[in-house]
Write a protein that holds these residues in place. Sequence first.
Motif, short mmCIF file in Angstrom:
data_model
loop_
_atom_site.label_atom_id
_atom_site.label_comp_id
_atom_site.label_asym_id
_atom_site.label_seq_id
_atom_site.Cartn_x
_atom_site.Cartn_y
_atom_site.Cartn_z
N PRO A 68 81.97 54.34 2.73
CA PRO A 68 82.67 53.05 2.19
C PRO A 68 81.95 51.98 2.53
CG PRO A 68 84.14 54.17 3.68
CD PRO A 68 82.98 54.99 3.53
N ALA A 69 82.18 50.76 1.69
CA ALA A 69 81.40 49.48 2.14
C ALA A 69 81.94 49.10 3.63
CB ALA A 69 81.84 48.56 1.19
N THR A 70 83.25 49.36 4.10
CA THR A 70 83.51 48.98 5.51
C THR A 70 82.75 49.53 6.58
OG1 THR A 70 85.12 50.74 5.29
CG2 THR A 70 85.87 48.45 4.68
N ALA A 71 82.47 50.61 6.32
CA ALA A 71 81.54 51.59 7.38
C ALA A 71 80.28 50.94 7.32
CB ALA A 71 81.42 52.96 6.85
N LEU A 72 79.72 50.35 6.23
CA LEU A 72 78.40 49.63 6.22
C LEU A 72 78.48 48.31 6.92
CD1 LEU A 72 77.18 50.56 2.71
CD2 LEU A 72 76.60 51.96 4.72
N SER A 73 79.33 47.68 6.83
CA SER A 73 79.63 46.56 7.44
C SER A 73 79.69 46.44 9.07
CB SER A 73 80.80 45.71 6.95
OG SER A 73 81.95 46.34 7.09
N LEU A 74 80.04 47.70 9.65
CA LEU A 74 80.07 47.53 10.99
C LEU A 74 78.79 47.44 11.73
CD1 LEU A 74 82.25 50.74 11.33
CD2 LEU A 74 82.86 48.46 11.69
N PHE A 75 77.50 47.50 11.13
CA PHE A 75 76.22 47.34 11.53
C PHE A 75 75.49 46.36 10.83
CE2 PHE A 75 71.68 48.29 11.88
CZ PHE A 75 71.59 48.40 12.97
N ASP A 76 75.29 45.11 11.41
CA ASP A 76 74.66 44.13 10.97
C ASP A 76 73.32 43.94 11.32
OD1 ASP A 76 74.00 41.41 10.29
OD2 ASP A 76 75.09 40.33 11.53
N ARG A 77 72.62 44.40 10.08
CA ARG A 77 71.10 44.60 10.24
C ARG A 77 70.32 43.50 10.39
NH1 ARG A 77 69.88 49.68 8.41
NH2 ARG A 77 71.66 50.59 7.23
N ARG A 79 71.31 40.79 12.02
CA ARG A 79 71.49 40.40 13.53
C ARG A 79 70.50 41.32 14.31
NH1 ARG A 79 76.80 41.55 17.11
NH2 ARG A 79 76.06 40.23 18.89
N ALA A 80 70.52 42.68 13.88
CA ALA A 80 69.66 43.52 15.01
C ALA A 80 68.24 43.39 14.67
CB ALA A 80 69.93 45.15 14.38
N ALA A 81 67.81 42.53 13.44
CA ALA A 81 66.46 42.60 13.38
C ALA A 81 66.01 41.12 14.03
CB ALA A 81 66.24 42.22 11.82
N GLY A 83 66.97 40.34 16.70
CA GLY A 83 66.92 40.83 18.26
C GLY A 83 67.95 40.43 19.15
N GLU A 84 69.01 39.74 18.54
CA GLU A 84 70.45 39.37 19.21
C GLU A 84 71.13 40.80 19.33
OE1 GLU A 84 74.39 36.86 18.06
OE2 GLU A 84 72.75 36.82 16.79
N ARG A 85 71.73 40.56 20.90
CA ARG A 85 72.25 41.85 21.28
C ARG A 85 73.63 41.08 21.75
NH1 ARG A 85 68.14 44.47 25.37
NH2 ARG A 85 70.44 45.21 26.17
N ASP A 86 74.73 42.30 21.93
CA ASP A 86 76.21 41.64 22.32
C ASP A 86 76.03 41.15 23.81
OD1 ASP A 86 77.35 42.32 19.70
OD2 ASP A 86 77.73 44.43 20.46
N ASP A 87 75.15 41.63 24.61
CA ASP A 87 75.08 41.19 25.99
C ASP A 87 74.34 39.83 26.39
OD1 ASP A 87 72.71 42.32 25.56
OD2 ASP A 87 72.69 43.67 27.41
N ASP A 88 74.07 39.39 25.08
CA ASP A 88 73.29 37.96 25.45
C ASP A 88 74.01 37.09 25.69
OD1 ASP A 88 70.95 39.25 25.10
OD2 ASP A 88 70.53 38.55 22.95
#
Length: 88
Positions: A68-77, A79-81, A83-88
Amino acid sequence: MVAAIEPTEQQLRDACERMARRFRWADSFETVMEDACRSRLVRLAVAHPSAAGLAAARAPRLFARRLPATALSLFDRKRAASGERDDD
């Protein structure tokens, strides 16, 4: 070279009927067999029934289940590309 075996008309009609259901051909058997491309496809389905059956058997699994679309929105491509990380 191996001589080709000519399929019977009943074999051609059966293969044409299966393909008409699968590809939604509304034309009659005679019309399909007059068309060079579709006629060749029908003859190939008669000559290689296991390959045609295998393809038909695999077809439903190609579109079996999508996330489902909601499962796809959990991963922000993006943002990952970047290099941004949650611990920054």
